[in-house]
Design an enzyme around this catalytic site. Structure first.
Site, PDB file in Angstrom:
ATOM      1  N   GLN A   1       8.058  50.823 -11.582  1.00 27.79           N
ATOM      2  CA  GLN A   1       8.822  50.691 -12.828  1.00 27.79           C
ATOM      3  C   GLN A   1       8.161  51.382 -14.020  1.00 27.79           C
ATOM      4  OE1 GLN A   1       9.358  46.234 -11.945  1.00 27.79           O
ATOM      5  NE2 GLN A   1      11.144  46.687 -13.181  1.00 27.79           N
TER       6      GLN A   1
ATOM      7  N   HIS B   1       5.205  45.258  -4.730  1.00 22.66           N
ATOM      8  CA  HIS B   1       6.247  44.895  -5.706  1.00 22.66           C
ATOM      9  C   HIS B   1       7.488  45.754  -5.437  1.00 22.66           C
ATOM     10  CE1 HIS B   1       7.043  43.094  -9.898  1.00 22.66           C
ATOM     11  NE2 HIS B   1       8.186  43.650  -9.506  1.00 22.66           N
TER      12      HIS B   1
ATOM     13  N   ASN C   1       5.512  40.306  -4.414  1.00 21.56           N
ATOM     14  CA  ASN C   1       6.321  39.911  -5.551  1.00 21.56           C
ATOM     15  C   ASN C   1       7.721  39.567  -5.051  1.00 21.56           C
ATOM     16  OD1 ASN C   1       6.868  39.964  -8.618  1.00 21.56           O
ATOM     17  ND2 ASN C   1       8.538  41.188  -7.763  1.00 21.56           N
ATOM     18  N   GLU C   2       8.121  38.333  -5.242  1.00 25.57           N
ATOM     19  CA  GLU C   2       9.483  37.882  -4.942  1.00 25.57           C
ATOM     20  C   GLU C   2       9.978  38.239  -3.539  1.00 25.57           C
ATOM     21  OE1 GLU C   2      12.018  39.112  -8.194  1.00 25.57           O
ATOM     22  OE2 GLU C   2      11.052  37.696  -9.541  1.00 25.57           O
TER      23      GLU C   2
HETATM   24  C1  BGC Z   1      11.011  41.515 -10.887  1.00 22.11           C
HETATM   25  C2  BGC Z   1      10.790  42.639 -11.868  1.00 22.11           C
HETATM   26  C3  BGC Z   1      12.050  42.843 -12.684  1.00 22.11           C
HETATM   27  C4  BGC Z   1      12.324  41.560 -13.449  1.00 22.11           C
HETATM   28  C5  BGC Z   1      13.516  41.628 -14.380  1.00 22.11           C
HETATM   29  C6  BGC Z   1      11.762  40.346 -11.439  1.00 22.11           C
HETATM   30  O1  BGC Z   1      12.694  39.944 -10.498  1.00 22.11           O
HETATM   31  O2  BGC Z   1       9.796  41.126 -10.312  1.00 22.11           O
HETATM   32  O3  BGC Z   1      10.424  43.781 -11.164  1.00 22.11           O
HETATM   33  O4  BGC Z   1      11.968  43.942 -13.515  1.00 22.11           O
HETATM   34  O5  BGC Z   1      12.545  40.519 -12.545  1.00 22.11           O
HETATM   35  O6  BGC Z   1      14.712  41.794 -13.689  1.00 22.11           O
END
Ligand code: BGC
Length: 418
Positions: free
Chosen positions: A26, A120, A164-165
């Site tokens: 990003q 990520h 991440n998530e």
């Molecule tokens: C993610 C980020 C994303 C943010 C806002 C999260 O789900 O980890 O990468 O930019 O939310 O949408």
């Protein structure tokens, strides 16, 4: 927990982490070897625009890290990019690993604790071509990468998360009831497979949610082991996407959703050193799934309801189901009105304070995001940053919200009248 109120202020526990977060794809720019770069350039694509040079954080990280430290924060959460570190299967780039070593050194020189995310969302394109997270061999590849990266970087890492998530595909399945354009997504992956000469192309968010969950949970546990067997000694956890899940009407499927989307990962986090909670908004769940925003409620640039209470509710949900310490690894709002960001932060932190007062072991608050950046399929339009980035010159401008949160960080306390 040693926390207290004095003179109308609430003092966070000593050693509390205050930070901001980014993700490599990003912000870095020119992540050309990643699966997402391919998807940004196929036709049709769901991406509003390609990531291009992003914020050029790859070269400008010294300035960004210095700014964060000067503003009063003590933590920087960022991800290392697998697509750069392992451009071909089994071939690791020492110069790219050295790049991330330099970033870690810059954090320490500026008095920031680095929290490193090993994954990520973006992967090397070869990984998607091999079937990504739908294949058990995907877990093996990830573990091999983690081992190599941790060996090179571990002595400089303060905290790490594997993923991440990773529960996002499961979450999207529910949001899918709101008619996400899955047909276009499928066409994109077909075109990406053709463009890369692979028989398939399975990027993380588009894999089969059930299978992806099984493979990633296994990968997470193995990755924790190999990361911890390398140099350094630091906690390793996982960050989850969470929403304040609210049941609407009779026979709401809310509990079923939570059991599917959160609970398996909370159990996995429980066997790790900590859990990262990431919260932005609420979801209203009816008898056939997510209902979408309630008419008349304020929406952010992402179309999410303005819902800073999500932080308190998700931390409480997580704490009730896991016993490891919690770090808020993301929380934020996409808006051009920075005063709304300040209100959002204030209300979210107030909720976090109540959690701490109730004895929940929360150890840090990391805001999303350090910079206005590439918001995946939405491109550069949504602005989550504490610092804005001029799209032509890449010049950084600190927003008032960055100072507001930085002042709280410096004092490790917030005024209750703030
Ligand atoms: C993610 C980020 C994303 C943010 C806002 C999260 O789900 O980890 O990468 O930019 O939310 O949408």
């Amino acid at each position: 927990m040693p926390s207290a109120h004095t003179n109308g202020a609430y003092h966070f526990p000593s050693g509390f982490l205050w930070g901001a977060a980014t993700a490599a794809h990003q912000v870095e720019g020119s992540n050309v070897n990643s699966d997402l770069w391919v998807l940004e350039h196929v036709k049709p694509t769901l991406f509003a625009e390609p990531s291009g040079d992003a914020c050029d954080h790859y070269h400008r990280y010294p300035e960004d890290i210095r700014l964060l430290a000067e503003l009063g924060y003590n933590t920087y959460r960022f991800s290392i990019e697998w697509a750069r570190i392992e451009p071909e299967p089994g071939r690791f780039s020492i110069s790219q690993l050295d790049h991330y070593r330099r970033m870690l050194v810059a954090c320490h020189e500026n008095g920031l604790k680095p929290m490193v995310t090993f994954y990520h969302f973006s992967s090397p394109r070869w990984f998607a071509g091999l079937g990504g997270w739908e294949k058990l061999s995907g877990a093996d590849a990830f573990v091999r990468y983690c081992e190599r990266a941790a060996k090179h970087l571990g002595d400089l890492i303060t905290l790490a998360t594997t993923f991440n998530e990773p529960n996002l595909p499961a979450l999207l399945r529910w949001v899918g009831n709101l008619n996400l354009p899955f047909t276009t997504a499928r066409r994109m992956t077909r075109h990406a497979a053709r463009a890369t000469g692979a028989g398939q192309f399975v990027p993380f968010p588009m894999g089969d949610a059930g299978r992806v969950q099984e493979v990633m949970i296994s990968a997470h546990h193995q990755a924790v082991q190999v990361i911890k067997s390398g140099p350094g000694s630091y906690p390793v956890g996982v960050s989850l996407a969470m929403q304040d899940e609210q049941a609407v009407g009779a026979n709401s499927r809310r509990d079923r959703k939570c059991a599917e989307v959160y609970d398996p990962w909370l159990a996995a986090a429980d066997k790790s050193d900590f859990l990262g909670v990431q919260a932005y908004t609420r979801a209203r769940v009816g008898k056939s799934g997510d209902l979408g925003p309630e008419p008349g409620f304020e929406l952010t640039q992402m179309g999410y309801e303005y819902w800073p209470d999500a932080l308190e509710q998700t931390v409480r949900y997580a704490a009730a189901r896991s016993s490891v310490p919690i770090y808020v690894t993301e929380n934020g709002i996409s808006t051009d009105e920075d005063t709304r960001r300040i209100d959002y932060i204030r209300t979210a932190l107030d909720g976090l304070r109540r959690c701490l007062e109730d004895g929940i072991d929360v150890r840090g608050y990391i805001h999303w995001s350090l910079l206005d950046n590439f918001e995946w399929i939405h491109g550069y339009r949504p602005r989550f940053g504490l610092i804005s980035v001029n799209r032509q010159t890449r010049e950084r401008t600190v927003k008032p919200s960055a100072r507001y949160l930085g002042d709280i960080a410096k004092r490790n306390s917030m005024s209750l009248a703030d």
